[in-house]
Design a protein around this motif. Structure first.
Motif, short mmCIF file in Angstrom:
data_model
loop_
_atom_site.label_atom_id
_atom_site.label_comp_id
_atom_site.label_asym_id
_atom_site.label_seq_id
_atom_site.Cartn_x
_atom_site.Cartn_y
_atom_site.Cartn_z
N PRO A 155 55.46 -17.68 21.35
CA PRO A 155 56.30 -17.25 20.24
C PRO A 155 56.03 -18.11 19.02
N LEU A 156 56.00 -17.45 17.87
CA LEU A 156 55.84 -18.21 16.64
C LEU A 156 57.07 -18.02 15.75
N ALA A 157 57.66 -16.86 15.83
CA ALA A 157 58.81 -16.60 14.97
C ALA A 157 60.11 -17.00 15.66
N LEU A 158 60.14 -16.86 16.96
CA LEU A 158 61.35 -17.26 17.68
C LEU A 158 61.43 -18.78 17.70
N THR A 159 62.65 -19.29 17.78
CA THR A 159 62.83 -20.74 17.82
C THR A 159 63.79 -21.11 18.94
N SER A 160 64.07 -22.37 19.03
CA SER A 160 64.96 -22.83 20.09
C SER A 160 66.33 -22.16 20.01
N ASP A 161 66.70 -21.74 18.84
CA ASP A 161 67.98 -21.03 18.70
C ASP A 161 68.01 -19.76 19.54
N ASP A 162 66.84 -19.25 19.82
CA ASP A 162 66.77 -18.01 20.58
C ASP A 162 66.59 -18.26 22.08
N ALA A 163 66.63 -19.52 22.45
CA ALA A 163 66.27 -19.88 23.82
C ALA A 163 67.00 -19.06 24.88
N THR A 164 68.23 -18.73 24.61
CA THR A 164 69.02 -18.03 25.65
C THR A 164 68.41 -16.70 26.08
N ILE A 165 67.70 -16.04 25.20
CA ILE A 165 67.15 -14.74 25.60
C ILE A 165 66.11 -14.87 26.69
N PHE A 166 65.60 -16.07 26.88
CA PHE A 166 64.61 -16.26 27.94
C PHE A 166 65.27 -16.56 29.27
N GLU A 167 66.54 -16.89 29.20
CA GLU A 167 67.21 -17.35 30.40
C GLU A 167 67.75 -16.20 31.25
N THR A 168 66.85 -15.33 31.60
CA THR A 168 67.22 -14.25 32.50
C THR A 168 66.50 -14.53 33.81
N GLU A 169 66.63 -13.66 34.75
CA GLU A 169 65.94 -13.90 36.02
C GLU A 169 64.51 -13.39 35.97
N ARG A 170 64.11 -12.80 34.83
CA ARG A 170 62.74 -12.28 34.77
C ARG A 170 61.75 -13.38 34.46
N PRO A 171 60.71 -13.43 35.27
CA PRO A 171 59.74 -14.52 35.11
C PRO A 171 59.09 -14.53 33.72
N VAL A 172 59.11 -15.69 33.10
CA VAL A 172 58.45 -15.84 31.81
C VAL A 172 57.93 -17.27 31.70
N VAL A 173 56.79 -17.41 31.06
CA VAL A 173 56.28 -18.75 30.78
C VAL A 173 56.02 -18.82 29.29
N LEU A 174 56.55 -19.86 28.68
CA LEU A 174 56.35 -20.06 27.24
C LEU A 174 55.11 -20.89 26.99
N LEU A 175 54.33 -20.47 26.01
CA LEU A 175 53.16 -21.24 25.58
C LEU A 175 53.49 -21.78 24.20
N GLY A 176 53.04 -22.97 23.93
CA GLY A 176 53.33 -23.54 22.62
C GLY A 176 54.73 -24.11 22.59
N GLU A 177 55.16 -24.52 21.40
CA GLU A 177 56.39 -25.30 21.39
C GLU A 177 57.46 -24.86 20.41
N ASN A 178 57.48 -23.58 20.12
CA ASN A 178 58.50 -23.16 19.18
C ASN A 178 59.88 -23.10 19.81
N VAL A 179 59.90 -22.85 21.09
CA VAL A 179 61.17 -22.69 21.76
C VAL A 179 61.29 -23.74 22.86
N PHE A 180 62.34 -24.49 22.81
CA PHE A 180 62.56 -25.44 23.89
C PHE A 180 63.79 -25.06 24.68
N SER A 181 63.67 -25.13 25.95
CA SER A 181 64.81 -24.88 26.81
C SER A 181 64.46 -25.48 28.16
#
Lengths: 338, 338
Positions: free
Chosen positions: A124-150
DNA sequence: GTGAAAGCGCTAACAC
DNA sequence: GTGTTAGCGCTTTCAC
């Protein structure tokens, strides 16, 4: 219409359960039956229906990959490597280009397509840590890069600060004191998190060697295209700020900068050293060849796919965070040690 | 587990047929019911299961794209453009890299993955017209490039002969007489069909201007990587064959050549002009910037997706063949007109 | 306008 | 070792 399991069974004179067993390499099938079934499969050109299999199994063997664009530099090579690694692990990749837009990145994460894949790799480049919660589902996801921390999502990144600091100190070691940096976060531009970290690394590198940092030497990366490297150098030159080296936050920016320096009649590396970041193949064929920091892209591809597949297999295992190793690649765009 | 149509129906208090109607934008649903259903969908975060839908419909809204690799030049940009066009038409692209291997190309065409997609876009490099029959199934496929000819398969290509001839004549118009050509078909290498055609265009260009063709000026393209451009120039130089221009069959080869010419102390374009083919973005940022022939890549992406979707919709319509327009892009790697 | 039911092709639990 | 069967979630006749 394509042949189905039933067609094969009918032709082979067995039940279609047996055919399924053969197709899936089940153990207890007599050699004679297997041979008959295989002959029937060959004759009909049977191929399993993946939609049906996916529906039944709840898995598609498809991975989503969301990057800004394939057309340029880092992400094209990253995607290429990821697709190869995934293939070796039996997965096919469904590629989406987000064009660094927030809307498209959200769509990649939450949109309907997500449903088709077993997991998602997203840079993600536009999303930021403020959006972190949308990743917190049970669906597998791996973040590359460092725009979003969680601490709740698997994550693999480069050591941006350390790598950029090492690059900066390398230039200082060459005798440079007026090192311009192209890669400042631009609110309008992409890759905010990466910008911040690489800028930080640059400043720390200067500080570590006791060099005062000059804000006039810090240039915006715009949207991280070649052209942004060009304009950064142009504004540096027209502002009349003295500099003896340029450290660009990506190879693409560096190549834009190199181009503009040469167009302005400067010699690289005699007048100015240029250092990039990413180790793109193209950098081996510029004149002069481009010195660069390899942030560890190839390793990221390996690890990211590996992480994602682990997550798919064991959804409850602890969240992983990995940083890959970087290295400095000396070529000809930086001057020799004094 | 994800919510299903039934869950939504239960929550909304309607039959699940009605929910399906709402999801698919069916006409006759009362506003009140629609609202109730939509609320339930939102509350449960319902998303349709694509495997089930595909199984039922027999279509996946997935397109396969098989190219040699995403990591370099022409194919990365082409893939990027194709993915965008497909997205605008409601399709997602499943990308495969064949690495120009015959086995992988066959797999893309005949393999199991083929089953997952509604159609395939493939740019074969290892397959040839001898393999044409494997495309003649009822499964939608569009061929890109010209390695495989068959009047039974949809096909979109560049005007390779005419474009290369135009490039050659452009160089001659600049006053060049000893024009080396890098791009000869290499039995071991890739892109055989393209090689043959571009070589032919080059020879025709010379012939049209009454220039004798010298076999020593025709160099192999190897595997079409930067390095092959480098070695071509190296062998030209070491053989001591005089030449005043280099026409490379791709921009990547041209950039390799440019690099090696400069590394050998030659000035481009003063000593030697360099002309590429493809119009990659990178060519705008080399020093000097790269003159090139734009074969029409962007148009190919548009047309190819369009053709494939037409074929999917009407499998029996006549086979299409399209050639796109080319143009010459003058930059600084070719000398000015005398 | 809405409900009931069939069936897309497959896998796996269960018999035999 | 092989056969029977249920059901994954959806779309779509067919009734009402």
């Amino acid at each position: 219409m394509a042949a189905t399991l039933r067609d094969v069974a009918r032709l082979a004179g067995v039940s279609f359960r047996t055919v399924s067993n053969v197709v899936n390499g089940y153990q207890y099938v007599s050699d004679a039956t297997r041979a008959k079934v295989e002959a029937a499969i060959a004759q009909l050109g049977y191929q399993p229906n993946y939609s049906a299999r996916s529906l039944r199994l709840g898995r598609s063997n498809l991975l989503g990959l969301a990057v800004p664009t394939l057309s340029i530099g880092y992400f094209g090579e990253l995607a290429s490597e990821i697709i190869d690694v995934a293939r070796n692990r039996g997965y096919t990749v469904l590629t989406e280009q987000t064009n660094s837009s927030r809307e498209r990145e959200l769509d990649a994460v939450q949109g309907a397509r997500r449903q088709m894949t077993d997991g998602l790799l997203i840079n993600p480049l536009a999303l930021t840590s403020d959006d972190a919660t949308i990743f917190e589902t049970e669906r597998p996801v791996v973040l590359l890069g460092e725009n979003v921390f969680s601490h709740k999502v698997d994550h693999v990144t480069m050591q941006n600060v350390a790598a950029t600091q090492a690059g900066t100190e390398y230039l200082i070691g060459l005798g440079h004191r007026r090192i311009a940096f192209i890669g400042l976060a631009d609110p309008e531009g992409a890759s905010v998190g990466t910008s911040v970290l690489r800028t930080e690394g640059y400043r720390q590198g200067l500080a570590a060697q006791g060099i005062e940092h000059d804000p006039r030497l810090e240039l915006s990366a715009g949207s991280w295209a070649y052209e942004d490297g060009v304009s950064a150098v142009r504004s540096l030159l027209s502002a009349g700020v003295g500099f003896d080296a340029v450290f660009a936050a990506t190879d693409v920016l560096a190549m834009g900068a190199l181009h503009e320096l040469q167009a302005s009649g400067l010699d690289v590396p005699r007048d100015v050293s240029v250092l990039g970041f990413d180790d793109l193949v193209e950098g081996r064929y510029t004149t002069p060849t481009l010195s660069t920091v390899d942030g560890g892209r190839r390793q990221i591809a390996d690890i990211a796919v590996d992480m994602l597949l682990s997550r798919i297999e064991s959804p409850t295992s602890p969240v992983a965070f990995r940083e890959v190793a970087f290295s400095l690649i000396e070529r000809k765009s930086t001057r020799s040690r004094l």
